[in-house]
Enzyme design. Structure first.
Site, short mmCIF file in Angstrom:
data_model
loop_
_atom_site.label_atom_id
_atom_site.label_comp_id
_atom_site.label_asym_id
_atom_site.label_seq_id
_atom_site.Cartn_x
_atom_site.Cartn_y
_atom_site.Cartn_z
N SER A 248 0.83 -1.21 0.00
CA SER A 248 0.00 0.00 0.00
C SER A 248 0.86 1.25 0.00
CB SER A 248 -0.91 0.06 1.23
OG SER A 248 -1.69 -1.09 1.36
N ASP A 323 7.43 -17.35 12.07
CA ASP A 323 8.69 -18.07 11.90
C ASP A 323 8.41 -19.54 11.63
OD1 ASP A 323 10.74 -15.98 12.60
OD2 ASP A 323 9.62 -15.97 14.48
#
Length: 795
Positions: A248, A323
């Protein structure tokens, strides 16, 4: 002969009857933009005026009545989209699409969003306003579900209507949060490269953040075993019937840099294109509350909004909030995995996936302390060792409903910032401007540090007791700026300055847009609505011209034919603009594709290379790797008798690019204009069926822009004849606090998700042309020009 004619007329009559019946049903299914509807659970008459573009302006005696009406009108325009969104996170797409959605369902069930939603709801204050207003909104949806018209998609797919619940709202927010996450798309690929070729091959990819010079200011080895993680998860999101968030732009200009002496607020969130589009606009006005907002389907509070007092919007922070951990099984007990403290037992949960026209599938998800094991959730996963997915969203308290309610009901900057702090994931840049001349940038996300030497861009060790150690940072450490001395704030998914000397891990986009935005804002002190509207559709990159200079300087001109030299002459005078009539963009982007292919594919292999093209790291690497004459990537490892140089690869790539364009577009270089190759179609999930495509899809359009310019109309580099634009601004908004009732916006296609509505595609041509329309706030003007739908209490 007479019998044949009679039979023919009968067949034609039947066809005509069927056609007219279908057409009549479709006409009947149109949304009602005027008339009277009796509703339960409203205290008095509530008026809804639909403006020229189908935006509802809701006037109610109180917020609860307004939310009831909002749920109803939102459902009549977007019920199909609501149905899709609520099914993704809990793994219920197979119920309507069959086995082709099974991979998607398995993966999302594994993430545990549905369980997280249940827990979050159990901890909600049932007497609080966020809960009560959300329930009123859901009641409005369900009243339409029971008494309103059935969308044609429900009939075509045989979908049984079910009431919407608060868990559907949380699951929708959960899917949105996951679509922001980037670790699963990138970390496995980087790990494979490191394992196969060594750390030297990672240097040119910038995962040490050396490729992020424009920052937001604050006041050889193993086989490829992890690729299927990134490839499969990326494919799931790309093939999802609901588009993921991608990036954006936003900037907010303080009064010292505007012509009127008032704040100008701009925002254009980048999301994959779809039909209908992502946002539903609605304006609510009550004695104690007014807000013009942009809503995700099936959610009660806006993520982008403004009123007469303040405006807010968002971009992706791109921080690392997920992760992957390589776990190690106990060799003597497959039900246990290794930890620093010894072996621990896997936990598990089981869910049944109902599959349309097939037998149900029972899925058992194993989990470690890090998160769910994703091996069995991803097809063709090679490694036998378990890999766990650790995600902040499902590990921290979920206060997303209170957060989004608070953003739209804040009475002050501190109150607004407190609501931002409730969002632990996704990481967002929340942009703010107000009528009191304040501008601000805040970030959401529960930030944490890993141990020194742990590389968050790689798959981590789940058993050593080091890689999984997190130092959570207090919210006060999140990057933010309020009323800076340079008189504007902005974000384009670029990296922020370090936090107490620590470069916060993330998947930041290259500096192209950031440089262009900051350069334009620095150079001018009399911004107004018209000038920022041109800036929002700016197609020029300050970086690509620098890349072109490097490419041209390292091309062996003596090896080029006349057509190739002509192509270079076009690039030589190029200013980096990607307008539809330009020829240089067509040459440049094809050259970049072949440069990437000839540089990286020999090491990565074809499949990994295609995945590499989908990552932010690829975008980051171009400007820097091309400058590095000694880069290890230049040599083609498949040619044993020669070591290729930068000049070899870039010259070869230019020749292949020109040959490809010659085949695709003809021999006249001057005819290779950008509009011939850069195309946009707004695709409905059912538009993949050839018979339904003309009815549901909108377009095809020639469109300006490219990857990583402000007008960020994104595509994947390829040697295809056309670049299919997949993503771009999901709305463009300009809020002008000097003339708040004449602020501007645009949607990519239209407000309604009903193909028979006049507002299904009535903004598409304006959007492609870079035009805007008014976001109406003046009641007198709205009443004069709109149609009226009245809700009255049902007796």
């Amino acid at each position: 002969m007479k019998s044949f004619r009679k039979l023919l007329y009968t067949v034609l009559a039947i066809i005509a009857f069927v056609f007219l019946s279908i057409y009549g049903y479709l006409l009947y299914s149109k949304p009602d933009y005027e008339g009277e509807v009796a509703m339960h659970n409203i205290s008095g008459e509530t008026s809804v005026y639909f403006d020229t573009y189908g935006v509802p302006h809701i006037y109610a005696a109180n917020q609860k009545d307004a939310m009831e009406a909002l749920g109803y009108v939102h459902a009549q325009d977007r019920l199909w989209q609501m149905e899709l969104l609520r099914r993704i996170a809990p793994g219920r797409l197979s119920e309507i699409f069959g086995t082709r959605a099974l991979k998607n369902d398995k993966f999302f069930i594994g993430l545990g969003i549905d369980e997280n939603s249940e827990k979050a709801i159990s901890e909600l204050d049932k007497n609080g306003e966020p809960y009560k207003m959300a329930m009123a909104y859901l009641d409005g949806i369900n009243q339409y579900l029971e008494e309103g018209k059935t969308p044609v998609e429900f009939s075509l797919l045989g979908i049984k209507k079910e009431k919407f619940t608060l868990k559907d709202v949380f699951n929708t927010y959960g899917y949105m949060a996951f679509s922001f996450a980037m670790a699963q798309k990138t970390d496995p690929l980087m790990t494979d490269i490191r394992n196969q070729f060594g750390d030297e091959y990672l240097k040119d990819l910038g995962i040490d953040y050396s490729h992020n010079p424009t920052r937001l200011k604050i006041s050889r080895g193993e086989e490829q075993q992890y690729l299927e993680i990134s490839k499969s998860i990326t494919a799931l999101l790309e093939n999802s019937p609901v588009p993921p968030f991608i990036g954006s732009n936003s900037w907010v200009i303080s009064p010292k840099k505007t012509k009127t002496g008032k704040v100008l607020f701009c925002n254009d969130p980048h999301i994959e294109y779809s039909q209908p589009g992502t946002w539903y606009e609605a304006h609510i006005s009550c004695p104690d509350y007014e807000m013009y907002g942009y809503y995700l389907s099936g959610t009660p509070f806006p993520l982008l909004a403004h009123n007469r007092k303040y405006a807010y919007g968002l971009t992706m922070f791109e921080n690392d909030d997920a992760d992957l951990f390589q776990e190690e099984n106990n060799p003597n007990n497959p039900n246990q995995y290794k930890t620093a403290a010894g072996f621990a037992t896997y936990t598990s949960r089981t869910k049944t996936i109902r599959v349309k026209d097939s037998t149900a599938v029972v899925l058992t998800v194993k989990e470690t302390g890090h998160g769910p094991i994703i091996n069995d959730l991803i097809a063709d996963f090679k490694t036998k060792q378990p890999v766990a997915f650790s995600w902040i969203y499902t590990q921290q308290p979920n206060k997303i409903l209170n957060a989004v309610y608070g953003l739209s009901h804040a009475k002050s900057i501190p109150e607004f910032q407190k609501s931002v702090s409730y969002i632990v994931a996704p990481g967002l840049n929340i942009m703010y401007g107000d009528a009191q001349n304040n501008v601000a940038w805040f970030t959401s996300g529960k930030l944490y540090k890993l141990q020194k030497g742990v590389n968050a861009n790689l798959i981590l060790n789940g058993s050593n007791g080091v890689d999984d150690q997190k130092e959570f940072l207090p919210y006060s450490k999140n990057p933010a700026t309020i009323n800076p001395a340079w008189n504007y704030v902005y974000s384009s998914n670029n990296m922020p300055e370090n936090i107490d000397g620590y470069n916060y891990p993330g998947y930041y986009l290259p500096e192209d847009r950031a440089r262009r935005i900051s350069n334009l804002l620095d150079a001018k002190n009399d911004w107004d609505k018209e000038s920022v509207s041109k800036m929002m559709t700016d197609n020029t990159s300050p970086v690509v011209t620098e890349i072109v200079k490097v490419l041209m300087a390292n091309t062996e001109s003596g090896k080029l034919n006349a057509q190739e030299k002509e192509a270079l002459s076009v690039l030589k005078s190029w200013n980096g603009s990607h307008d539809i009539t330009g020829v240089a963009p067509t040459i440049y982007n094809k050259w970049i594709y072949f440069y990437l292919k000839n540089t990286f594919q020999d090491e990565m292999g074809e499949v990994s290379f295609r995945q590499f093209l989908k990552t932010h790291i690829m975008k980051q690497s171009i400007a820097f790797q091309t400058q590095n004459e000694s880069s290890v990537w230049w040599d083609n490892i498949t040619t044993k008798s020669k070591k290729e140089t930068r000049k070899d690869i870039l010259t070869q790539s230019l020749k292949e690019a020109v040959a490809s364009l010659n085949t695709q577009l003809g021999s006249d270089v001057s005819s290779w204009t950008w509009n011939r190759v850069h195309k946009l179609e707004f695709k409905h999930p059912l538009g993949s069926v050839a018979l339904l495509k003309p009815f549901f899809n909108v377009g095809i359009f020639d469109i300006a822009g490219t990857n990583e310019v402000i007008n960020n109309t994104m595509f994947e580099y390829s040697d295809e004849k056309e670049y299919v634009v997949k993503a771009g601004p999901s709305t463009r908004r300009i809020v002008d606090f000097s003339d708040i009732e004449n602020s501007w916006s645009i949607l990519p296609s239209g407000q309604s998700g009903n193909p028979m509505s006049e507002h299904y595609s009535d903004q598409a041509e304006m959007y492609v042309a870079g035009k805007f329309r008014k976001m109406m706030l003046n009641k007198e003007e709205i009443v004069k020009t709109g149609t009226k739908l009245v809700f009255i209490p049902k007796k």
